[in-house]
Design an enzyme around this catalytic site. Structure first.
Site, PDB file in Angstrom:
ATOM      1  CB  SER A   1      45.311  35.300  44.310  1.00 46.69           C
ATOM      2  OG  SER A   1      43.899  35.317  44.352  1.00 46.69           O
TER       3      SER A   1
ATOM      4  CG  ASP B   1      40.312  29.177  44.585  1.00 47.22           C
ATOM      5  OD1 ASP B   1      41.222  28.498  45.081  1.00 47.22           O
ATOM      6  OD2 ASP B   1      40.237  30.406  44.701  1.00 47.22           O
TER       7      ASP B   1
ATOM      8  NE  ARG C   1      33.794  37.930  43.139  1.00 44.82           N
ATOM      9  CZ  ARG C   1      34.505  37.799  42.043  1.00 44.82           C
ATOM     10  NH1 ARG C   1      33.938  37.938  40.847  1.00 44.82           N
ATOM     11  NH2 ARG C   1      35.784  37.511  42.096  1.00 44.82           N
TER      12      ARG C   1
ATOM     13  CG  ASP D   1      35.302  37.863  46.008  1.00 44.22           C
ATOM     14  OD1 ASP D   1      34.868  39.024  46.137  1.00 44.22           O
ATOM     15  OD2 ASP D   1      36.066  37.518  45.097  1.00 44.22           O
TER      16      ASP D   1
END
Length: 409
Positions: free
Chosen positions: A179, A18, A98, A127
């Site tokens: 992923s 990404d 995160r 996310d």
């Protein structure tokens, strides 16, 4: 957002599929803006190799690689171990990472005078919420660019095609395009054959598992370990004092070798869909188990039962990206107060995916063998139970007599 005002952005950069294609895409779609990449090292090890060269080569002006591993464990993971916070049995590996990454990205955005912060989270995932809620809490007026919610790319296949057309090197292929999210705490796997819950994960296929082996491939001989906790924080392994990074690294090795910490679940995402994920959390699974065993000895009944309710709420807050919220802060303060006496040693036997309690001691133990014994004792008068049962059962007795008098079934 007025794109003409975007001259410089800070990108949360992992170097994965990404974020690899986001840099050239930003330059094409945001006035050839300057892109400053920030990679938060939370223990993803080899994934950081060659990252700076790749970022610069694809158009970034610079790359910050920030070592957040110890902060990640000490300030985000271990408080939730103390709480026993799990989201549907998921040990929150991505969720934990995160907030510290977003916090550092926000700090660098201020330092660099950025006009916006960019992330590579998809519009279907959790996310995006975690990153953006953190940014809102830390920099409430900072614009956020989320390319997945803007561009015409609709799939990982199209991402790969974009990367190939722009000569962006990738470490994945179409066949191995799971992923994944990796840090010192866990590794997640999603996509491909795992999208069908009827498919068994390929645990025994070489290369699928990265942090350990399947229970079938684990040794036939058990491994014994002893973890010492001080106020709910693990501080030593087998008598050797260690910091958080060394401890989790060692437990990952021991747990991985013994097939510990595999989880295959269909979880409920914040955005409303169910998603199937396979997680490897060897060291974390051991720590949660050991801490849980120690609390059976050191917490009173009412606190332990209430704390389990609080733990569930904390897990939801962390999963939903609400780390920097008043309620999270309040819950963590409560949890810390419960840990004053959670000190002691826990021995576990690791064997083919199992963690077996092999002994627990604490200077603050609430377990009194003289009271609990089935043998004769001098401290518990069993005749006292008659009065206790009469009083405890009084509402039941009154209700039963009312039913009989009223002719109710």
């Amino acid at each position: 957002m007025d794109k003409s005002k975007i001259k410089k952005v800070v990108l949360a950069y992992s170097g994965g599929l990404d974020t690899s294609i986001i840099i050239p895409w930003l330059k094409e779609n945001y006035n050839n803006c300057e892109v400053i990449a920030v990679s938060g090292n939370v223990g993803q090890a080899d994934e950081l190799e060659g990252l700076e060269e790749k970022a610069i080569k694809t158009g970034a002006s610079k790359l910050y690689i920030e070592d957040l591993t110890k902060e990640f464990l000490d300030n985000y993971v271990f408080p939730c171990v103390q709480a026993g916070a799990k989201y549907e049995d998921y040990l929150l590996g991505t969720s934990f990472a995160r907030p510290p990454i977003a916090k550092r990205v926000a700090e660098i955005a201020v330092k660099e005078g950025a006009d916006a912060i960019v992330h590579g989270c998809t519009g279907k995932g959790n996310d995006q919420v975690r990153f953006e809620l953190a940014i809102k809490a830390l920099l409430p007026d900072m614009p956020v660019i989320a390319p997945w919610r803007e561009w015409s790319i609709k799939s990982r296949e199209e991402e790969i095609e974009y990367a190939e057309s722009h000569k962006i090197p990738l470490k994945i292929s179409r066949e191995t395009n799971y992923s994944k999210d990796k840090n010192i705490w866990h590794l997640s796997h999603e996509g491909l054959d795992l999208e069908d819950p009827a498919n068994e994960p390929k645990y025994n296929t070489p290369g699928f598992l990265e942090m350990g082996v399947s229970p079938e491939q684990a040794p036939d001989k058990p491994t014994y370990i002893t973890i010492h906790f001080e106020k709910g924080i693990p501080v030593s392994l087998d008598g050797k004092e260690t910091d958080s990074v060394e401890l989790v690294t060692a437990l990952n090795k021991l747990g991985g070798e013994n097939g510990i910490g595999l989880l295959d679940i269909v979880e409920n995402r914040l955005v409303g869909m169910k998603c199937r994920g396979v997680y490897e959390t060897p060291g974390g699974t051991i720590l949660y188990k050991a801490h849980e065993v120690l609390e059976t000895l050191t917490l009173d009944k009412e606190t332990a039962h209430y704390k389990s309710l609080v733990a569930q709420k904390l897990a939801e807050l962390v999963y939903n990206g609400q780390w920097f919220s008043p309620l999270t802060k309040a819950i963590l303060a409560f949890v810390k107060s419960t840990q004053e006496t959670v000190t002691g040693d826990v021995t576990l036997k690791l064997y083919k995916g199992n963690m077996i309690n092999a002994g627990v001691t604490s200077p603050y133990s609430l377990y009194d063998p003289e009271i609990a014994t089935f043998d004769e004792d001098d401290v518990y008068n069993q005749a006292d139970a008659t009065g206790f049962i009469n009083l405890f059962g009084l509402p039941t007795k009154v209700y039963a007599k009312m039913k009989k008098k009223a002719g109710l079934d």
